[in-house]
Design a protein around this motif. Structure first.
Motif, PDB file in Angstrom:
ATOM      1  N   VAL A 116       0.836  -1.204   0.000  1.00 25.80           N
ATOM      2  CA  VAL A 116       0.000   0.000   0.000  1.00 25.80           C
ATOM      3  C   VAL A 116       0.873   1.257   0.000  1.00 25.80           C
ATOM      4  N   VAL A 117       1.928   1.236   0.816  1.00 27.51           N
ATOM      5  CA  VAL A 117       2.819   2.396   0.868  1.00 27.51           C
ATOM      6  C   VAL A 117       3.408   2.670  -0.519  1.00 27.51           C
ATOM      7  N   GLN A 118       3.838   1.604  -1.180  1.00 30.37           N
ATOM      8  CA  GLN A 118       4.408   1.774  -2.521  1.00 30.37           C
ATOM      9  C   GLN A 118       3.376   2.351  -3.494  1.00 30.37           C
ATOM     10  N   ALA A 119       2.169   1.773  -3.472  1.00 29.58           N
ATOM     11  CA  ALA A 119       1.123   2.238  -4.394  1.00 29.58           C
ATOM     12  C   ALA A 119       0.792   3.705  -4.136  1.00 29.58           C
ATOM     13  N   VAL A 120       0.644   4.041  -2.851  1.00 32.95           N
ATOM     14  CA  VAL A 120       0.331   5.419  -2.492  1.00 32.95           C
ATOM     15  C   VAL A 120       1.458   6.348  -2.943  1.00 32.95           C
ATOM     16  N   GLY A 121       2.692   5.914  -2.708  1.00 33.42           N
ATOM     17  CA  GLY A 121       3.845   6.719  -3.105  1.00 33.42           C
ATOM     18  C   GLY A 121       3.842   6.980  -4.605  1.00 33.42           C
ATOM     19  N   ILE A 122       3.586   5.923  -5.376  1.00 36.25           N
ATOM     20  CA  ILE A 122       3.586   6.079  -6.838  1.00 36.25           C
ATOM     21  C   ILE A 122       2.491   7.057  -7.268  1.00 36.25           C
ATOM     22  N   ALA A 123       1.304   6.915  -6.647  1.00 36.26           N
ATOM     23  CA  ALA A 123       0.197   7.808  -7.006  1.00 36.26           C
ATOM     24  C   ALA A 123       0.550   9.260  -6.695  1.00 36.26           C
ATOM     25  N   LEU A 124       1.183   9.472  -5.536  1.00 33.59           N
ATOM     26  CA  LEU A 124       1.523  10.844  -5.149  1.00 33.59           C
ATOM     27  C   LEU A 124       2.589  11.429  -6.078  1.00 33.59           C
ATOM     28  N   ILE A 125       3.587  10.593  -6.407  1.00 35.41           N
ATOM     29  CA  ILE A 125       4.641  11.074  -7.306  1.00 35.41           C
ATOM     30  C   ILE A 125       4.051  11.434  -8.665  1.00 35.41           C
ATOM     31  N   LEU A 126       3.125  10.593  -9.126  1.00 33.15           N
ATOM     32  CA  LEU A 126       2.481  10.872 -10.404  1.00 33.15           C
ATOM     33  C   LEU A 126       1.724  12.209 -10.335  1.00 33.15           C
ATOM     34  N   GLY A 127       1.014  12.403  -9.217  1.00 34.29           N
ATOM     35  CA  GLY A 127       0.293  13.667  -9.047  1.00 34.29           C
ATOM     36  C   GLY A 127       1.250  14.844  -9.111  1.00 34.29           C
ATOM     37  N   PHE A 128       2.388  14.713  -8.434  1.00 34.82           N
ATOM     38  CA  PHE A 128       3.394  15.762  -8.437  1.00 34.82           C
ATOM     39  C   PHE A 128       3.866  16.054  -9.868  1.00 34.82           C
ATOM     40  N   ILE A 129       4.106  14.970 -10.630  1.00 34.95           N
ATOM     41  CA  ILE A 129       4.581  15.143 -12.007  1.00 34.95           C
ATOM     42  C   ILE A 129       3.529  15.870 -12.850  1.00 34.95           C
ATOM     43  N   LEU A 130       2.260  15.516 -12.638  1.00 37.78           N
ATOM     44  CA  LEU A 130       1.199  16.210 -13.380  1.00 37.78           C
ATOM     45  C   LEU A 130       1.197  17.699 -13.020  1.00 37.78           C
ATOM     46  N   GLY A 131       1.479  18.007 -11.766  1.00 42.44           N
ATOM     47  CA  GLY A 131       1.571  19.402 -11.343  1.00 42.44           C
ATOM     48  C   GLY A 131       2.737  20.118 -12.010  1.00 42.44           C
ATOM     49  N   VAL A 132       3.847  19.389 -12.165  1.00 44.85           N
ATOM     50  CA  VAL A 132       5.000  19.972 -12.854  1.00 44.85           C
ATOM     51  C   VAL A 132       4.625  20.291 -14.304  1.00 44.85           C
ATOM     52  N   TRP A 133       3.850  19.407 -14.897  1.00 45.47           N
ATOM     53  CA  TRP A 133       3.344  19.651 -16.251  1.00 45.47           C
ATOM     54  C   TRP A 133       2.529  20.945 -16.285  1.00 45.47           C
ATOM     55  N   ASN A 134       1.571  21.073 -15.372  1.00 46.53           N
ATOM     56  CA  ASN A 134       0.768  22.312 -15.288  1.00 46.53           C
ATOM     57  C   ASN A 134       1.673  23.531 -15.116  1.00 46.53           C
ATOM     58  N   GLY A 135       2.588  23.405 -14.168  1.00 41.82           N
ATOM     59  CA  GLY A 135       3.468  24.521 -13.852  1.00 41.82           C
ATOM     60  C   GLY A 135       4.343  24.913 -15.030  1.00 41.82           C
ATOM     61  N   THR A 136       4.795  23.904 -15.793  1.00 42.30           N
ATOM     62  CA  THR A 136       5.614  24.196 -16.964  1.00 42.30           C
ATOM     63  C   THR A 136       4.819  24.993 -17.988  1.00 42.30           C
ATOM     64  N   LEU A 137       3.582  24.546 -18.222  1.00 41.33           N
ATOM     65  CA  LEU A 137       2.745  25.272 -19.184  1.00 41.33           C
ATOM     66  C   LEU A 137       2.544  26.717 -18.729  1.00 41.33           C
ATOM     67  N   VAL A 138       2.299  26.908 -17.443  1.00 47.04           N
ATOM     68  CA  VAL A 138       1.990  28.249 -16.951  1.00 47.04           C
ATOM     69  C   VAL A 138       3.249  29.110 -16.851  1.00 47.04           C
ATOM     70  N   ALA A 139       4.300  28.568 -16.224  1.00 46.66           N
ATOM     71  CA  ALA A 139       5.453  29.398 -15.891  1.00 46.66           C
ATOM     72  C   ALA A 139       6.413  29.560 -17.063  1.00 46.66           C
ATOM     73  N   TYR A 140       6.653  28.486 -17.802  1.00 43.24           N
ATOM     74  CA  TYR A 140       7.681  28.558 -18.841  1.00 43.24           C
ATOM     75  C   TYR A 140       7.092  28.819 -20.220  1.00 43.24           C
ATOM     76  N   LEU A 141       5.920  28.249 -20.510  1.00 42.22           N
ATOM     77  CA  LEU A 141       5.331  28.464 -21.825  1.00 42.22           C
ATOM     78  C   LEU A 141       4.323  29.612 -21.809  1.00 42.22           C
ATOM     79  N   LYS A 142       4.125  30.191 -20.603  1.00 42.49           N
ATOM     80  CA  LYS A 142       3.293  31.383 -20.454  1.00 42.49           C
ATOM     81  C   LYS A 142       1.873  31.192 -20.988  1.00 42.49           C
TER      82      LYS A 142
END
Lengths: 355, 520
Positions: free
Chosen positions: A105-131
């Motif tokens: 469960v810890v592993q699954a939860v960790g993977i889900a959270l990391i994935l969420g973080f990566i999706l946020g980085v995607w959002n942030g890249t679009l907003v901050a770097y691609l304006k």
């Protein structure tokens, strides 16, 4: 003492708190046992506890959303990220031979959270770097995200059987539901980090005047990226709690409209959509108002289909109470009543000066 | 203080008006009178309460206390429209009209004559033409407003204001972007209106103009009334003293010290920053530039000549696309404000509101901002220490109100400028770039800022000083760079250089460039 009182009545969260208290009074009148909290097997039960537990995912997302909105942004994709995170954790646990093993469960939860973080980085890249404007940038993931969740669940509603994972939704820590404890810890930690470090000042500065902040040396792109990533991480966490609570991952419905509730909570809490000054405590009050409202609908016996309309009425009330324009008119009206002078009806608002 | 005029004749009679904002007493029991057929000037430093009084007069603010009488009857405005209906018209510094409509349409906007339910274009033109003629203005009512200069647009705005049957006309800094001929034209129109019995409130930072046009003046200081005088009865020096409330020897003292120190050191001779061929396409042609430690270099030139552009390249605000820079002999790339700041180069923008202050933050946060950013978000300066820092600069630069927790957007322009200066001084820069630090601020704050620049340079800081006011540039600079057409045409030592010399350098061989002088 009176000065403190005046400070509070002048603050942005005064009216939301008044509304909250008003709702609770209505509930107590309709259902005298509303505030009763009972202890069963060392766990707390009662309507207030339910409100807290049901509001926990919205609060988690609201915390992230507050920071995003303070930078003049918005994140519409949080609901979809919650759905993806729920789908990922469910798929991992279903395909695991040992879903009841805490380590799995810890592993699954960790993977889900990391994935969420990566999706946020995607959002942030679009907003901050691609304006790309935040509303558009996050709209992409809002619509595409549910599709991704569908792919992961292969269009099925995945029902979970994992005791350790169910703990998120139905477990207790020192009497309180786990979800409430998680949300409280996140809220308090975020407040501490943001207000004890200079992060809060940087976020507000970027939200109020981005160019002045850049000239003062803020690396606003990194800041924005981090905030969108943080917001998505919290959305993923909220998705885990929702999925665990329902013991099922439903790509279509997990976290549906939760972005709107979160934005609403932020706005009710007095953080302006124009960015700048923000209040995490205000967001907490906003979430409580929304969640109490939903409960009130049930208690007072309004048909649940009318919940949305009822919500809208309260939102209008809070917005009007907070709006400077209404306050000004209210003040004028009171002044006119005190000493009647022949002033004409109030004309349209002052014109904006433009060169 | 004038006995001849009785309050009965006054067109505007304000008694005991008070305006309080959270933490700021903008007006404190001020009396103010205007009479028909006079030009009245409202004098005071930034933050004296001029703008607030105008806003009360025009209905933008409702006064906290006090009475206002207009032509004998008591009024209270809660919107600008009410004030306008009562005959108070305002022409703002920024022309507030629609450049893509015709002059006639702009004049008649909102009051278009109608016939059979549709607009009567002919009547509109005729009425506009009459109005313009009444002011002796030769402007084609059918032409687009945007095709005229700012000065003409301003006159059109006045014509519009007059047509609203203004008994009181307020001109807020009307001359700030006009050249001498245009000012003369404006004054001619003002005199015409005066003869027609209009009361005109003329607000300007230019003392000479006030003395030329105003019949009477009211002086405010720190939100209080200092007095009401006939212009001919008060000497300029007395006026300035009453405005700033203290002896004004600063300027001459400054010049004295400047002359003295120049004999000893003109900078230290140790170069701090050297740029070769620094340029940016479309903004500034490649320029060689150097500044010594403790040296003040001035940049002179017209608006749009490239003086701001070169400063922005050095401050890392804009990226150069050619050339190299060295700080203390080491090559550096000034590609962002952050990089420039790390080399201890600070840039204070001329656009205070847009690029300088962070309005919704407090004075204290604004002052600490750059220093905190330099330290990083994870190493917060202790709140107590921040307040001390803010208090230090509030005292040193005489920032008003002296409250570290006041929101910067509630401060006057001059005080906002000082907050901005404090922010940069707090990071202890070795090169401070000041772009128009004294624009739009009052004479007292100007003197303080110039004195500060002088002291900083004496202590070894290099300063790049940009100002449209050549006297200022000459007073402070060891060397002056002359800019023209996005190009540095010369760099001259400032030994007894005069304004005329500088003007000659700026104008040299540029007969065909007059059109570019006035830039909106």
């Amino acid at each position: 003492m009176s000065a403190q009182l005046r400070n509070f009545t002048g603050s942005r969260i005064f009216w939301p708190v008044v509304i909250l208290v008003g709702l609770v009074i209505v509930d107590v009148i309709a259902f005298p046992g509303f505030l009763d909290i009972t202890v069963k097997e060392g766990h707390l039960f009662g309507a207030p506890i339910d409100i807290l537990r049901n509001g926990a995912p919205t609060l988690l997302i609201g915390v992230g959303m507050t920071l995003v909105i303070a930078t003049r942004g918005i994140d519409l994709s949080v609901g979809s990220i919650a759905a993806i995170s729920g789908a990922v954790v469910s798929a991992l646990l279903l395909n695991s031979p040992t879903p009841d093993n805490p380590w799995t469960v810890v592993q699954a939860v960790g993977i889900a959270l990391i994935l969420g973080f990566i999706l946020g980085v995607w959002n942030g890249t679009l907003v901050a770097y691609l304006k790309i404007q935040p509303i558009i940038a996050t709209l992409i993931l809002m619509t595409a995200g549910r599709g991704v969740a569908m792919l992961i669940t292969e269009g099925q509603i995945l029902t979970l059987h994992s005791k350790p994972f169910e703990w998120f939704g139905s477990g207790f820590i020192v009497g309180f539901p786990v979800a409430v404890v998680i949300a409280a810890v996140v809220l308090i930690l975020t407040m501490l980090v943001v207000r004890r470090s200079a992060l809060g000042m940087f976020i507000e500065s970027v939200g109020i005047n981005p160019e002045a902040s850049r000239q003062a040396g803020i690396r606003s792109r990194g800041l924005l990226l981090g905030i969108y990533a943080f917001c998505a991480l919290l959305a993923a966490l909220a998705g885990l709690i929702i999925t665990s609570d329902q013991t099922a991952a439903d790509a279509n419905n997990t976290g549906l409209f939760i972005e709107l509730d979160a934005i609403l909570a932020v706005v009710i809490g007095g953080t302006s959509l124009m960015g700048g000054r923000f209040s995490l405590i205000g967001t907490l009050v906003g979430v409580l108002v929304i969640q109490t409202l939903v409960t009130t609908v049930y208690i007072v016996g309004i048909p649940p289909v009318a919940t949305m309309v009822f919500k809208a009425v309260v939102v209008i009330a809070v917005s009007l109470l907070q709006s400077p324009t209404t306050n000004e008119k209210f003040a004028n009206w009171r002044k006119d009543r005190r000493r009647p002078t022949p002033t004409k009806a109030i004309e349209p608002k002052r014109e904006k000066v433009s060169a | 203080m004038t006995q001849v005029l009785s309050p009965v004749d006054a067109v505007v009679d304000i008694v005991g008006v008070t305006m309080e904002f959270p933490g700021v007493m903008a007006l404190d029991c001020v009396d103010f009178r205007m009479y028909p057929g006079e030009v009245h000037s409202l004098m005071g430093e930034n933050g004296a309460g001029k703008s607030t009084l105008i806003k009360v007069l025009t209905g933008v603010y409702s006064a906290t206390a006090g009475d206002m009488h207009l032509a004998g009857s008591k009024v209270s405005f809660s919107t600008p429209a009410q004030a306008q209906d009562a005959g108070i018209s305002t022409v703002y510094q920024e022309v507030n009209l629609l450049p893509n409509l015709s002059v006639a349409e702009n004049i008649m906007l909102g009051r278009e004559p109608r016939r059979f339910g549709s607009l009567d274009w002919r009547a509109m033109r005729r009425r506009a033409a009459e109005l313009l003629e009444g002011l002796n203005l030769d402007i084609d009512p059918g032409s687009l407003l945007g095709s005229h200069s700012i000065a003409i647009q301003q006159l059109v705005a006045i014509a519009r204001a007059v047509d609203v049957n203004a008994t009181v006309l307020i001109l807020d800094e009307p001359t700030s972007s006009l050249d001498t001929d245009e000012v003369a034209e404006l004054f001619r129109v003002i005199r015409t209106l005066k003869e027609q019995g209009c009361a005109i409130l003329f607000v300007s930072h230019f003392l000479d103009q006030v003395y030329e046009i105003a019949d009477r003046l009211t002086i405010l200081r720190n939100g209080r009334l200092v007095g009401e005088y006939r212009t001919e009865e008060i000497l300029k020096i007395d006026l300035v003293q009453k405005m700033i409330g203290k002896e004004m020897a600063s300027f001459s003292e400054l010049e004295q010290r400047h002359r003295e120190s120049e004999e000893e050191i003109a900078g230290t001779g140790i170069p701090f920053l050297e740029a070769k061929g620094l340029g940016r396409r479309g903004a500034i042609r490649p320029v060689d530039f150097s500044i010594d430690e403790g040296e003040v270099v001035g940049l002179a030139g017209l608006l749009g000549s490239g003086r701001t552009e070169i400063a922005r390249l050095l401050g890392g605000i804009d990226r150069a696309d050619s050339g190299t820079s060295e700080v203390n002999g080491k090559a550096v790339k000034l590609t962002s404000p952050r990089k420039a700041l790390s080399k201890r180069i600070a840039f204070a923008s001329e656009d205070r509101r847009g690029e300088g202050i962070v309005g919704d933050l407090s004075v204290r946060d604004n002052i600490a901002l750059a220093l905190q950013i330099e330290r990083g978000w994870y190493r917060p300066i202790a709140p107590k220490r921040v307040t001390e820092l803010a208090q230090h600069y509030i005292d040193a630069l005489n920032i008003r109100p002296a409250d570290p927790h006041a929101l910067v957007r509630n401060l006057s322009g001059g005080n906002q400028q000082k907050v901005l200066l404090a922010r940069w001084l707090a990071v202890a820069p070795r090169l401070l770039i000041l772009d128009e630090p004294t624009r739009g601020i009052d004479i007292g704050a100007k003197a303080e800022i110039q004195k500060l620049v002088f002291n900083l340079a004496e202590n070894g800081m290099s300063v790049l000083y940009i100002s449209a006011e050549l006297e200022e540039v000459l007073r402070l600079s060891h060397r002056v760079g002359v800019m023209r057409d996005r190009h540095m045409v010369s760099m001259v030592e400032n030994d007894s250089l005069s304004v005329e010399d500088l003007l000659a350098l700026i104008a040299e061989g540029s007969e065909d460039e007059d059109e570019k002088d006035v830039v909106a």
